[in-house]
Design an enzyme around this catalytic site. Structure first.
Site, PDB file in Angstrom:
ATOM      1  CG  ASN A   1     168.017  57.624  47.303  1.00 22.07           C
ATOM      2  OD1 ASN A   1     167.798  56.415  47.280  1.00 22.07           O
ATOM      3  ND2 ASN A   1     169.226  58.127  47.517  1.00 22.07           N
TER       4      ASN A   1
ATOM      5  CB  SER B   1     163.081  49.284  52.588  1.00 23.43           C
ATOM      6  OG  SER B   1     162.512  49.009  53.859  1.00 23.43           O
TER       7      SER B   1
ATOM      8  CE1 TYR C   1     166.272  52.251  55.775  1.00 21.90           C
ATOM      9  CE2 TYR C   1     165.174  50.135  55.521  1.00 21.90           C
ATOM     10  CZ  TYR C   1     165.894  51.191  54.980  1.00 21.90           C
ATOM     11  OH  TYR C   1     166.217  51.185  53.654  1.00 21.90           O
TER      12      TYR C   1
ATOM     13  CB  ALA D   1     158.227  52.438  62.039  1.00 25.42           C
TER      14      ALA D   1
ATOM     15  CE  LYS E   1     163.467  53.666  53.487  1.00 25.85           C
ATOM     16  NZ  LYS E   1     163.620  54.827  52.590  1.00 25.85           N
TER      17      LYS E   1
ATOM     18  CB  ALA F   1     171.528  48.791  44.978  1.00 25.81           C
TER      19      ALA F   1
ATOM     20  NE  ARG G   1     176.101  56.461  52.724  1.00 33.07           N
ATOM     21  CZ  ARG G   1     176.189  57.542  53.475  1.00 33.07           C
ATOM     22  NH1 ARG G   1     177.239  57.735  54.253  1.00 33.07           N
ATOM     23  NH2 ARG G   1     175.224  58.446  53.460  1.00 33.07           N
TER      24      ARG G   1
END
Length: 316
Positions: free
Chosen positions: A104, A156, A169, A171, A173, A201, A204
């Site tokens: 994660n 994602s 990000y 690429a 994922k 969700a 942060r």
């Protein structure tokens, strides 16, 4: 098939990366509440991946222990091969076994494609995609040799559909899905299942986004989906489940049936492009048991409607 009995993780050991906050913390707590022993991994880095603090991982592990559960903290970084080995070793050395890995851990470095630096691109791939490999690689033979394992990797919406300002990000994922597919294929004969979760969700990572109009999107809405994928009752492998604002769904790679003709010109592609693109009756090839070869057999069958040999492993 469901037995209707409560699902638990008694006797199981799970590693959860990025478990010091947000989604990972919710995953670790759920597994521990259900009787699992958990390695809580987190470097304590900030959102960009910089800095290292021991506080988040140990704080979550302490919360679990205070609630009567069993957890240890590990601050090794998924971004390096040695860090991945250290995370898996923590489970084996402390608990003597490994049953589930939930990757994660994540970071974000935003920037438009025209401006993104190679350093920012690599920094995100190091955690999300290479990080997945760094923990799966040492865990995989342990699970295969034991004849059991559950691996949950994280993609994602950006990995499925893209998004502005996050080429790194997106690429990473998207790449995670390919890694999961191979782990699912190679792990199937040994009882090791690997799937992908696409979670959303308010954590942060939502910093800077106006979430005032969002429906409830707590990490606890996602955790049961990940928990099921990490559980022995998980009946699927090589799949992608979405968990967003209470909606749980499956994502698939789908193709149009396609158009066959024995030869093509550029003009013929132009003339038939809408037929080529027509997904009214989509075709889906499940990863397991043989999606790669099924895809090839389907295309070969249109060209030569006879039995196609199985020697397709070298074709791509």
């Amino acid at each position: 098939m469901s037995t209707g009995q409560p699902l638990n993780f008694h006797g199981r050991v799970a590693v959860v990366t990025g478990a010091g906050r947000g989604l990972g913390r919710a995953y670790a707590q759920l597994l521990a509440e259900r009787g699992g022993r958990v390695v809580v991994n987190d470097t304590g880095a900030d959102l960009s991946g910089d800095g290292v603090r021991e506080d988040p991982a140990e704080a979550v592990a302490a919360e679990i222990r205070d609630a009567g559960g069993d957890a240890i903290a590990c601050t090794a970084s998924v971004a390096t091969p040695q860090g991945g080995r250290d995370i898996i070793a923590a489970a084996l050395q402390h608990y003597g076994r490994l049953d589930a890995v939930i990757h994660n851990a994540g970071n974000v470095r935003r920037g438009s494609l025209r401006d993104m630096s190679s350093e920012d691109f690599d920094a995100v791939l190091d955690v999300h995609l290479r990080g997945a490999f760094h923990v799966v690689r040492p865990a995989f033979p342990v699970m295969c040799d034991a004849g059991y394992g559950r691996i949950v990797l994280t993609s994602s919406i950006g990995g499925l559909y893209g998004n502005f300002g996050v080429a790194n990000y997106a690429a990473a994922k998207a790449g995670v899905i390919g890694l999961s597919n191979v782990a699912a294929l190679e792990g199937a004969p040994a009882g090791v299942r690997c799937n992908v979760v696409v979670p959303a969700a308010v954590t942060r990572m939502a910093e800077g986004i106006d979430t005032s109009g969002y429906p409830p999107m707590e990490p606890e809405l996602v955790a049961p989906v990940v928990g099921w994928l990490a559980h022995e009752s998980c009946s699927v492998t090589g799949e992608v489940l979405i968990a967003l604002a209470g909606r749980v769904a499956r994502a698939v790679v789908a193709e149009s049936p396609g158009v066959y003709q024995p030869s093509w010109t550029l003009e013929e592609v132009d003339r038939r492009i809408e037929e080529i693109r027509d997904v009214t009756a989509p075709v889906v090839f499940p990863v397991v048991p043989d999606g790669h070869a099924d895809h090839i057999r389907y295309s070969f069958g249109l060209a030569h409607p006879v039995q196609v040999p199985d020697e397709t492993q070298g074709t791509r």
